[in-house]
Motif scaffolding. Structure first.
Motif, PDB file in Angstrom:
ATOM      1  N   CYS A 394      29.833  28.880  93.535  1.00 53.10           N
ATOM      2  CA  CYS A 394      31.408  29.239  94.127  1.00 53.10           C
ATOM      3  C   CYS A 394      31.352  30.900  95.120  1.00 53.10           C
ATOM      4  O   CYS A 394      32.460  31.601  95.717  1.00 53.10           O
ATOM      5  CB  CYS A 394      32.798  29.697  93.346  1.00 53.10           C
ATOM      6  SG  CYS A 394      33.290  27.967  93.499  1.00 53.10           S
ATOM      7  N   ILE A 397      33.477  32.837  98.294  1.00 51.51           N
ATOM      8  CA  ILE A 397      34.407  33.514  97.535  1.00 51.51           C
ATOM      9  C   ILE A 397      33.310  35.048  97.647  1.00 51.51           C
ATOM     10  O   ILE A 397      34.593  35.489  98.502  1.00 51.51           O
ATOM     11  CB  ILE A 397      35.277  32.753  96.741  1.00 51.51           C
ATOM     12  CG1 ILE A 397      35.484  31.137  97.038  1.00 51.51           C
ATOM     13  CG2 ILE A 397      36.552  33.930  96.299  1.00 51.51           C
ATOM     14  CD1 ILE A 397      36.068  30.868  95.930  1.00 51.51           C
ATOM     15  N   GLU A 421      37.248  31.579  91.813  1.00 50.43           N
ATOM     16  CA  GLU A 421      38.449  31.000  92.433  1.00 50.43           C
ATOM     17  C   GLU A 421      39.037  31.123  93.512  1.00 50.43           C
ATOM     18  O   GLU A 421      39.772  31.814  93.712  1.00 50.43           O
ATOM     19  CB  GLU A 421      38.954  29.793  91.633  1.00 50.43           C
ATOM     20  CG  GLU A 421      38.532  28.644  89.690  1.00 50.43           C
ATOM     21  CD  GLU A 421      39.079  28.339  88.789  1.00 50.43           C
ATOM     22  OE1 GLU A 421      40.187  28.531  89.114  1.00 50.43           O
ATOM     23  OE2 GLU A 421      38.734  27.358  88.734  1.00 50.43           O
ATOM     24  N   ASN A 422      39.694  29.774  94.313  1.00 47.50           N
ATOM     25  CA  ASN A 422      40.283  30.268  94.795  1.00 47.50           C
ATOM     26  C   ASN A 422      41.933  30.100  94.454  1.00 47.50           C
ATOM     27  O   ASN A 422      42.814  31.133  95.069  1.00 47.50           O
ATOM     28  CB  ASN A 422      41.288  28.619  96.406  1.00 47.50           C
ATOM     29  CG  ASN A 422      39.506  28.704  96.922  1.00 47.50           C
ATOM     30  OD1 ASN A 422      39.684  29.221  98.186  1.00 47.50           O
ATOM     31  ND2 ASN A 422      39.138  27.939  96.645  1.00 47.50           N
ATOM     32  N   LEU A 423      42.276  29.901  93.505  1.00 44.92           N
ATOM     33  CA  LEU A 423      43.594  30.378  92.793  1.00 44.92           C
ATOM     34  C   LEU A 423      43.514  31.859  92.383  1.00 44.92           C
ATOM     35  O   LEU A 423      44.422  32.021  91.437  1.00 44.92           O
ATOM     36  CB  LEU A 423      43.702  29.367  92.111  1.00 44.92           C
ATOM     37  CG  LEU A 423      43.901  27.745  92.084  1.00 44.92           C
ATOM     38  CD1 LEU A 423      44.330  27.187  90.157  1.00 44.92           C
ATOM     39  CD2 LEU A 423      45.376  28.149  92.529  1.00 44.92           C
ATOM     40  N   ARG A 433      44.591  30.906 103.524  1.00 43.59           N
ATOM     41  CA  ARG A 433      43.085  30.598 103.396  1.00 43.59           C
ATOM     42  C   ARG A 433      42.856  29.057 103.559  1.00 43.59           C
ATOM     43  O   ARG A 433      42.283  28.518 104.749  1.00 43.59           O
ATOM     44  CB  ARG A 433      42.482  30.554 102.671  1.00 43.59           C
ATOM     45  CG  ARG A 433      41.926  32.165 102.852  1.00 43.59           C
ATOM     46  CD  ARG A 433      41.364  33.558 101.583  1.00 43.59           C
ATOM     47  NE  ARG A 433      41.079  32.659 100.581  1.00 43.59           N
ATOM     48  CZ  ARG A 433      39.753  32.574 100.661  1.00 43.59           C
ATOM     49  NH1 ARG A 433      39.298  33.285 101.432  1.00 43.59           N
ATOM     50  NH2 ARG A 433      38.528  31.538  99.537  1.00 43.59           N
TER      51      ARG A 433
ATOM     52  N   ALA B   6      45.663  20.281 100.545  1.00 38.95           N
ATOM     53  CA  ALA B   6      46.308  20.328  99.348  1.00 38.95           C
ATOM     54  C   ALA B   6      47.410  21.070  99.109  1.00 38.95           C
ATOM     55  O   ALA B   6      46.913  21.869  99.589  1.00 38.95           O
ATOM     56  CB  ALA B   6      44.965  21.215  98.166  1.00 38.95           C
ATOM     57  N   ARG B  47      37.245  19.071  94.670  1.00 41.47           N
ATOM     58  CA  ARG B  47      36.877  20.403  92.779  1.00 41.47           C
ATOM     59  C   ARG B  47      38.109  20.540  92.855  1.00 41.47           C
ATOM     60  O   ARG B  47      38.787  21.114  93.675  1.00 41.47           O
ATOM     61  CB  ARG B  47      35.563  21.693  93.250  1.00 41.47           C
ATOM     62  CG  ARG B  47      35.667  22.152  91.587  1.00 41.47           C
ATOM     63  CD  ARG B  47      35.258  22.995  91.918  1.00 41.47           C
ATOM     64  NE  ARG B  47      34.856  23.340  93.341  1.00 41.47           N
ATOM     65  CZ  ARG B  47      35.950  24.513  93.179  1.00 41.47           C
ATOM     66  NH1 ARG B  47      36.667  25.085  92.223  1.00 41.47           N
ATOM     67  NH2 ARG B  47      35.915  25.284  94.683  1.00 41.47           N
ATOM     68  N   GLU B  49      40.592  23.358  91.194  1.00 39.71           N
ATOM     69  CA  GLU B  49      41.032  24.482  90.121  1.00 39.71           C
ATOM     70  C   GLU B  49      42.074  24.345  89.781  1.00 39.71           C
ATOM     71  O   GLU B  49      43.441  23.801  89.823  1.00 39.71           O
ATOM     72  CB  GLU B  49      40.832  25.484  91.226  1.00 39.71           C
ATOM     73  CG  GLU B  49      40.287  25.522  91.968  1.00 39.71           C
ATOM     74  CD  GLU B  49      39.704  26.650  92.896  1.00 39.71           C
ATOM     75  OE1 GLU B  49      40.639  27.713  93.192  1.00 39.71           O
ATOM     76  OE2 GLU B  49      38.962  26.999  93.926  1.00 39.71           O
ATOM     77  N   GLY B  50      41.391  24.414  87.799  1.00 41.84           N
ATOM     78  CA  GLY B  50      43.127  23.869  87.168  1.00 41.84           C
ATOM     79  C   GLY B  50      43.270  24.957  85.850  1.00 41.84           C
ATOM     80  O   GLY B  50      42.787  26.071  85.987  1.00 41.84           O
ATOM     81  N   SER B  55      47.257  24.530  89.605  1.00 41.08           N
ATOM     82  CA  SER B  55      46.335  23.706  90.171  1.00 41.08           C
ATOM     83  C   SER B  55      46.622  23.446  91.485  1.00 41.08           C
ATOM     84  O   SER B  55      47.248  22.764  92.270  1.00 41.08           O
ATOM     85  CB  SER B  55      46.150  22.400  89.468  1.00 41.08           C
ATOM     86  OG  SER B  55      47.438  21.769  89.586  1.00 41.08           O
ATOM     87  N   ILE B  56      44.670  22.818  92.364  1.00 44.26           N
ATOM     88  CA  ILE B  56      44.879  22.940  93.349  1.00 44.26           C
ATOM     89  C   ILE B  56      43.349  22.277  93.490  1.00 44.26           C
ATOM     90  O   ILE B  56      42.466  22.147  93.156  1.00 44.26           O
ATOM     91  CB  ILE B  56      45.154  23.882  94.673  1.00 44.26           C
ATOM     92  CG1 ILE B  56      44.825  23.512  95.769  1.00 44.26           C
ATOM     93  CG2 ILE B  56      44.205  25.011  94.016  1.00 44.26           C
ATOM     94  CD1 ILE B  56      46.597  24.384  96.630  1.00 44.26           C
ATOM     95  N   ILE B  58      40.224  21.516  95.284  1.00 42.92           N
ATOM     96  CA  ILE B  58      39.463  21.923  96.819  1.00 42.92           C
ATOM     97  C   ILE B  58      38.446  21.281  97.295  1.00 42.92           C
ATOM     98  O   ILE B  58      38.042  20.765  96.897  1.00 42.92           O
ATOM     99  CB  ILE B  58      38.762  23.092  96.308  1.00 42.92           C
ATOM    100  CG1 ILE B  58      39.831  24.115  95.591  1.00 42.92           C
ATOM    101  CG2 ILE B  58      38.258  24.119  97.155  1.00 42.92           C
ATOM    102  CD1 ILE B  58      41.081  24.938  96.912  1.00 42.92           C
ATOM    103  N   PHE B 105      35.522  28.963 100.195  1.00 44.79           N
ATOM    104  CA  PHE B 105      35.920  28.569  99.137  1.00 44.79           C
ATOM    105  C   PHE B 105      35.468  27.949  98.101  1.00 44.79           C
ATOM    106  O   PHE B 105      35.690  27.011  97.358  1.00 44.79           O
ATOM    107  CB  PHE B 105      37.016  27.717 100.760  1.00 44.79           C
ATOM    108  CG  PHE B 105      37.385  27.717 101.733  1.00 44.79           C
ATOM    109  CD1 PHE B 105      38.810  28.559 101.694  1.00 44.79           C
ATOM    110  CD2 PHE B 105      36.571  27.102 102.825  1.00 44.79           C
ATOM    111  CE1 PHE B 105      38.822  28.761 103.218  1.00 44.79           C
ATOM    112  CE2 PHE B 105      37.482  28.102 103.948  1.00 44.79           C
ATOM    113  CZ  PHE B 105      38.296  28.766 104.187  1.00 44.79           C
ATOM    114  N   GLY B 106      33.789  27.742  97.912  1.00 47.89           N
ATOM    115  CA  GLY B 106      32.998  27.439  96.994  1.00 47.89           C
ATOM    116  C   GLY B 106      33.318  25.499  97.302  1.00 47.89           C
ATOM    117  O   GLY B 106      33.467  25.174  96.246  1.00 47.89           O
TER     118      GLY B 106
END
Lengths: 451, 154
Positions: A394, A397, A421-423, A433, B6, B47, B49-50, B55-56, B58, B105-106
């Motif tokens: 990633c 990012i 991470e996007n989080l 985004r 998402a 993937r 992310e959590g 969590s979401i 991606i 965004f990876g």
């Protein structure tokens, strides 16, 4: 009779092709002519090392299928006869090496870089010294490597290639040639390998990993003289006064903008061609894109060429749109370096400012963890550079955080200690985004009004 | 174009999207074989992310000006001008990771391929490169935390 074209593109690689594509988005009618001294269809220039490693083939390296050129009516004249040898911007004419002239409406200079030959005694006269920029260079080096291996086997000694220069090109050449000869030794005048994209600590980590994989790098050491016998380099006399025998040499000391054509025609040049935000040079109806353009560094404001593939692609798109008179022509203001490179199973991503000046305005954090080395550079609460050695996940990012100047204090601090991470972004920014072009008739739960 | 979105409000970190994606992109189309036996391993391109209060899922945003395409040195990563779908051609990819360094965004990973590591990313479950299909992750999501809808842009 002169050849006539509406658009003349000098150079048949990333920038030129990207510009041709952009021209066609606005102007479907105008004639487009691409000329290059290289006799090949456009190929991924950085692929030459992968070709020698067998990770791609001569069938797969072409950027576009042949029918692409026909479908988009891009005429090409490729080969030594079609090298532009003189540009006459006032007359809108370009003279070709084969004697013909091209009359153009608008011209793009996209001829990339040329290798810089260091002033080392003997280097220029030896026939077994190869640059490593083009397909022909790579194929010649491959042939030399095969011959060297065969000869050394007969003579019962190890075959050896010396690479002068441990930049990205030199090290990729070293990796590629490792599969052909017994020993590859890389000389680097600077005190560390990859001086432009690594710091000392990261370079030391990478150098050890390369050594384990068969590449010996000697930072701080270069050749003071090349020993030439019967026209062939047989050894390098190092700056340590040691003699290092070799079968052949790859000279990868660096590149410089291939801008002589424009400079001879009177174009203003700094460290590359000086262009406006539409990438127009100082010559009338002449644009430039790619390695030969002087770019303003988005981070430190310095002005220099950024000889990188994505930069060339982006500039080609801007220049092409401007040349075709696109209604909403984008502008090109600044850029920063982003490099991705792999050596064997080693990955390295770097971006922006790697070695900040020690003036107190920058802070840096580094972490060594097993095989990985990570560095982040900050200034004024912003991320301005990174090194990710063997921690690529990633990585883009981080590039986006630099590009969009997102204040670090808005991000989860954990973003720098493991894969981002996007989080890690704050909710509003995260939504913006990840939900570009989100349907206007749905709310954030995904529901339509009234349902 | 139709895009996958998402919605973190509904995501419960169950990772069924990852399972569905991996199985769709396997040879066997069988979860057990896909997860345990197939070589090279099938890869999920979505993937989650959590492992926190949120969590979401991606996956690729299929950007109009896709940085992965702009950066691709091999011509493997392309955006179909008609459909807008961004895909990577495994035959052309050399695994240099420029796309990884460029994707905001990876959403691209480099994983073991048939002969060398190559890029993997969302292809909208199409039968061929650049042509969208019916995204498996969206179908598998138990909570409609993934929706596949006409977006406002191309």
């Amino acid at each position: 009779m002169a050849i006539t074209t509406d658009y003349l593109i000098i150079g048949n690689s990333a920038a030129g092709l990207s510009a041709a594509e952009a021209i066609r988005k606005t102007d479907c009618e105008g004639s487009v002519l691409i000329v290059s001294r290289e006799p090949y269809s456009a190929y991924g220039r950085p692929l030459i090392s992968y070709l020698l490693e067998g990770k791609t083939t001569l069938d797969e390296i072409w950027l576009k299928p042949e029918e692409y050129y026909e479908e988009n009516r891009l005429q090409r004249m490729l080969g030594p006869d079609f090298e532009v040898v003189q540009l006459l911007p006032e007359e809108h004419r370009a003279l070709l090496a084969g004697g013909e002239a091209v009359e153009y409406g608008r011209c793009l200079l996209a001829a990339g870089s040329v290798p810089f030959v260091p002033p080392i005694e003997g280097l220029a006269e030896a026939s077994n010294v190869f640059p490593f920029l083009t397909l022909d260079h790579a194929l010649a080096a491959q042939e030399a490597a095969r011959e060297a291996a065969a000869l050394a086997a007969v003579e019962g000694r190890p075959s050896r290639c010396v690479v002068i220069g441990a930049g990205l090109i030199g090290l990729k050449a070293a990796e590629a040639l490792c599969g052909y000869v017994d020993e590859v030794v890389v000389l680097e005048m600077a005190p560390r390998i990859l001086p432009a994209v690594l710091d000392q600590e990261g370079a030391d980590v990478l150098r050890q990993q390369l050594a384990q994989r068969g590449i010996t790098c000697l930072p701080g050491i270069t050749a003071q003289k090349v020993v030439v016998e019967e026209g062939c380099a047989t050894a390098c006399l190092l700056t340590t006064d040691e003699l290092l025998p070799c079968d052949f040499i790859v000279a990868a000391v660096g590149v410089r903008p291939n801008s002589a054509l424009a400079v001879d025609a009177g174009a203003v040049q700094g460290r590359g061609l000086v262009c406006d935000s539409q990438l127009r040079t100082s010559l009338p109806d002449v644009w430039a894109a790619g390695d030969l353009v002087q770019v303003t560094d988005a981070i430190d404001g310095s002005k220099r060429p950024l000889a990188l593939w994505p930069v060339a692609m982006a500039q080609g798109a801007v220049a092409g749109a401007s040349m075709a008179g696109a209604a909403e022509a984008p502008s090109y203001e600044s850029a920063f370096a982003v490099n991705a490179v792999d050596f064997f199973d080693i990955s390295l991503l770097t971006a922006g400012c790697i070695n900040p000046p020690e003036d107190g305005s920058f802070t840096a954090v580094t972490e060594v963890d097993g095989d990985s080395y990570v560095k982040f550079v900050f200034r004024d609460g912003l991320l301005v550079g990174y090194i990710l050695l063997n921690r690529p996940a990633c990585g883009g990012i981080y590039t986006a955080i630099i590009e969009n100047a997102i204040p670090v204090d808005q991000l989860d601090p954990a973003i720098f200690s493991a894969a981002p991470e996007n989080l890690d972004f704050p909710p509003a920014l995260r939504w913006a985004r990840l939900h570009k072009f989100y349907p206007a008739d749905r709310d954030r739960r995904g529901w339509k009004e009234g349902c | 174009m139709k895009r996958i979105y998402a919605l973190e409000e509904w995501c419960i970190d169950c990772k069924r999207c990852e399972v569905a994606c991996k199985v769709f992109h396997s040879k066997s189309k069988d979860p057990v074989k896909a997860f345990l036996y197939e070589q090279p391993k099938p890869r999920n391109r979505v993937r989650v992310e959590g492992n926190r209060t949120l969590s979401i899922a991606i996956n690729c945003r299929h950007c109009p000006t896709a940085k992965c395409v702009e950066g691709c040195i091999s011509g493997a990563m392309t955006r179909n001008p008609e459909t807008g779908v961004v895909t990577s051609n495994p035959e052309k990819c050399v695994g240099c990771r420029t796309c990884v360094s460029m994707c905001p965004f990876g959403a691209v990973t480099i994983e073991e391929g048939p002969t060398h590591p190559i890029a993997f990313k969302c292809d909208l479950c199409g039968d061929e490169l650049g042509v969208p299909g019916s995204p498996s992750c969206v179908a598998a999501c138990p909570n409609r935390a993934l929706i596949y809808v006409e977006s406002e842009g191309n």
